[in-house]
Motif scaffolding. Structure first.
Motif, mmCIF file in Angstrom:
data_model
loop_
_atom_site.group_PDB
_atom_site.id
_atom_site.type_symbol
_atom_site.label_atom_id
_atom_site.label_comp_id
_atom_site.label_asym_id
_atom_site.label_seq_id
_atom_site.Cartn_x
_atom_site.Cartn_y
_atom_site.Cartn_z
ATOM 1 N N MET A 1 0.828 -1.187 0.000
ATOM 2 C CA MET A 1 0.000 0.000 0.000
ATOM 3 C C MET A 1 0.870 1.248 0.000
ATOM 4 O O MET A 1 0.582 2.198 -0.716
ATOM 5 N N GLU A 2 1.956 1.230 0.788
ATOM 6 C CA GLU A 2 2.852 2.382 0.779
ATOM 7 C C GLU A 2 3.526 2.536 -0.582
ATOM 8 O O GLU A 2 3.726 3.653 -1.054
ATOM 9 N N GLN A 3 3.847 1.420 -1.224
ATOM 10 C CA GLN A 3 4.435 1.491 -2.574
ATOM 11 C C GLN A 3 3.460 2.170 -3.533
ATOM 12 O O GLN A 3 3.835 3.042 -4.311
ATOM 13 N N ARG A 4 2.184 1.781 -3.437
ATOM 14 C CA ARG A 4 1.171 2.338 -4.340
ATOM 15 C C ARG A 4 0.989 3.835 -4.116
ATOM 16 O O ARG A 4 0.907 4.609 -5.054
ATOM 17 N N TRP A 5 0.944 4.264 -2.851
ATOM 18 C CA TRP A 5 0.653 5.667 -2.566
ATOM 19 C C TRP A 5 1.873 6.568 -2.602
ATOM 20 O O TRP A 5 1.767 7.738 -2.987
ATOM 21 N N ILE A 82 -1.641 12.459 1.186
ATOM 22 C CA ILE A 82 -1.309 11.049 0.959
ATOM 23 C C ILE A 82 -0.952 10.367 2.281
ATOM 24 O O ILE A 82 -1.434 9.255 2.572
ATOM 25 N N LEU A 83 -0.130 11.008 3.112
ATOM 26 C CA LEU A 83 0.249 10.397 4.384
ATOM 27 C C LEU A 83 -0.952 10.224 5.302
ATOM 28 O O LEU A 83 -1.064 9.212 6.008
ATOM 29 N N PHE A 84 -1.867 11.177 5.299
ATOM 30 C CA PHE A 84 -3.077 11.024 6.105
ATOM 31 C C PHE A 84 -3.914 9.856 5.592
ATOM 32 O O PHE A 84 -4.452 9.074 6.379
ATOM 33 N N HIS A 85 -4.007 9.706 4.287
ATOM 34 C CA HIS A 85 -4.747 8.584 3.713
ATOM 35 C C HIS A 85 -4.091 7.255 4.095
ATOM 36 O O HIS A 85 -4.776 6.294 4.443
ATOM 37 N N VAL A 86 -2.755 7.194 4.030
ATOM 38 C CA VAL A 86 -2.031 5.975 4.411
ATOM 39 C C VAL A 86 -2.314 5.643 5.878
ATOM 40 O O VAL A 86 -2.562 4.478 6.230
ATOM 41 N N LEU A 87 -2.301 6.646 6.743
ATOM 42 C CA LEU A 87 -2.621 6.436 8.150
ATOM 43 C C LEU A 87 -4.031 5.853 8.309
ATOM 44 O O LEU A 87 -4.249 4.912 9.078
ATOM 45 N N GLN A 88 -4.990 6.397 7.556
ATOM 46 C CA GLN A 88 -6.360 5.880 7.617
ATOM 47 C C GLN A 88 -6.428 4.429 7.155
ATOM 48 O O GLN A 88 -7.149 3.617 7.738
ATOM 49 N N HIS A 93 -7.260 -1.308 8.575
ATOM 50 C CA HIS A 93 -6.816 -2.705 8.560
ATOM 51 C C HIS A 93 -6.504 -3.214 9.964
ATOM 52 O O HIS A 93 -6.766 -4.374 10.271
ATOM 53 N N ALA A 94 -5.986 -2.366 10.825
ATOM 54 C CA ALA A 94 -5.769 -2.773 12.211
ATOM 55 C C ALA A 94 -7.115 -3.087 12.870
ATOM 56 O O ALA A 94 -7.235 -4.046 13.637
ATOM 57 N N GLY A 95 -8.121 -2.292 12.551
ATOM 58 C CA GLY A 95 -9.471 -2.569 13.060
ATOM 59 C C GLY A 95 -10.016 -3.897 12.554
ATOM 60 O O GLY A 95 -10.653 -4.651 13.296
ATOM 61 N N HIS A 96 -9.741 -4.206 11.299
ATOM 62 C CA HIS A 96 -10.175 -5.495 10.748
ATOM 63 C C HIS A 96 -9.516 -6.637 11.502
ATOM 64 O O HIS A 96 -10.164 -7.636 11.830
ATOM 65 N N LEU A 97 -8.233 -6.508 11.781
ATOM 66 C CA LEU A 97 -7.527 -7.557 12.521
ATOM 67 C C LEU A 97 -8.086 -7.707 13.923
ATOM 68 O O LEU A 97 -8.193 -8.820 14.446
ATOM 69 N N ASP A 98 -8.444 -6.592 14.540
ATOM 70 C CA ASP A 98 -9.025 -6.650 15.878
ATOM 71 C C ASP A 98 -10.353 -7.391 15.857
ATOM 72 O O ASP A 98 -10.646 -8.186 16.753
ATOM 73 N N ILE A 99 -11.153 -7.154 14.836
ATOM 74 C CA ILE A 99 -12.431 -7.870 14.708
ATOM 75 C C ILE A 99 -12.191 -9.367 14.557
ATOM 76 O O ILE A 99 -12.857 -10.182 15.210
ATOM 77 N N VAL A 100 -11.231 -9.750 13.729
ATOM 78 C CA VAL A 100 -10.925 -11.171 13.548
ATOM 79 C C VAL A 100 -10.491 -11.780 14.870
ATOM 80 O O VAL A 100 -10.923 -12.867 15.249
ATOM 81 N N ARG A 101 -9.624 -11.067 15.593
ATOM 82 C CA ARG A 101 -9.185 -11.579 16.890
ATOM 83 C C ARG A 101 -10.355 -11.732 17.844
ATOM 84 O O ARG A 101 -10.492 -12.750 18.518
ATOM 85 N N GLU A 102 -11.236 -10.739 17.898
ATOM 86 C CA GLU A 102 -12.404 -10.832 18.777
ATOM 87 C C GLU A 102 -13.290 -12.012 18.389
ATOM 88 O O GLU A 102 -13.811 -12.711 19.271
ATOM 89 N N LEU A 103 -13.473 -12.243 17.100
ATOM 90 C CA LEU A 103 -14.288 -13.377 16.662
ATOM 91 C C LEU A 103 -13.620 -14.706 17.011
ATOM 92 O O LEU A 103 -14.294 -15.704 17.236
#
Length: 109
Positions: A1-5, A82-88, A93-103
């Protein structure tokens, strides 16, 4: 993603597979021969490229034309945008991982 942006987007470098396509009919494909150590090394290499790009570059610098952003009169984003978008993206994605862990384990605290 960083390569793309940052490399393809901000610097307009021509990079292989800027969208992350690596496998047949799939983005972000991880082959059976790839190890976690290799993937982490690639992540760290990408981070080094990002640091080299943003070190000393004003946030108001506009992305170069010719990579992700054509030179057709459409406004191109600044490095700050661009850096703000990368942060978002990382936050999502960190939120997605947290959901997977919670499940997986049911723990929500």
């Amino acid at each position: 993603m960083e390569q793309r942006w940052l490399r393809w987007g901000f610097r307009a470098e021509q990079v292989p597979a800027p969208w992350g396509d690596r496998g047949p009919e799939d983005r972000w494909y991880v082959g059976p021969q790839e190890t976690a150590a290799e993937l982490l090394a690639a992540l760290h290499t990408g981070g080094k490229h990002t640091r080299a790009i943003v070190s000393g570059t004003p946030l108001s610098t506009v992305a170069a034309p010719g990579g992700r952003f054509p030179d057709d009169g459409t406004p191109r984003p600044t490095l700050g945008w661009i850096l703000f978008h990368v942060l978002q993206e990382y936050a999502r994605h960190a939120g997605h991982l947290d959901i997977v862990r919670e499940l997986t384990d049911g723990v929500t605290d």
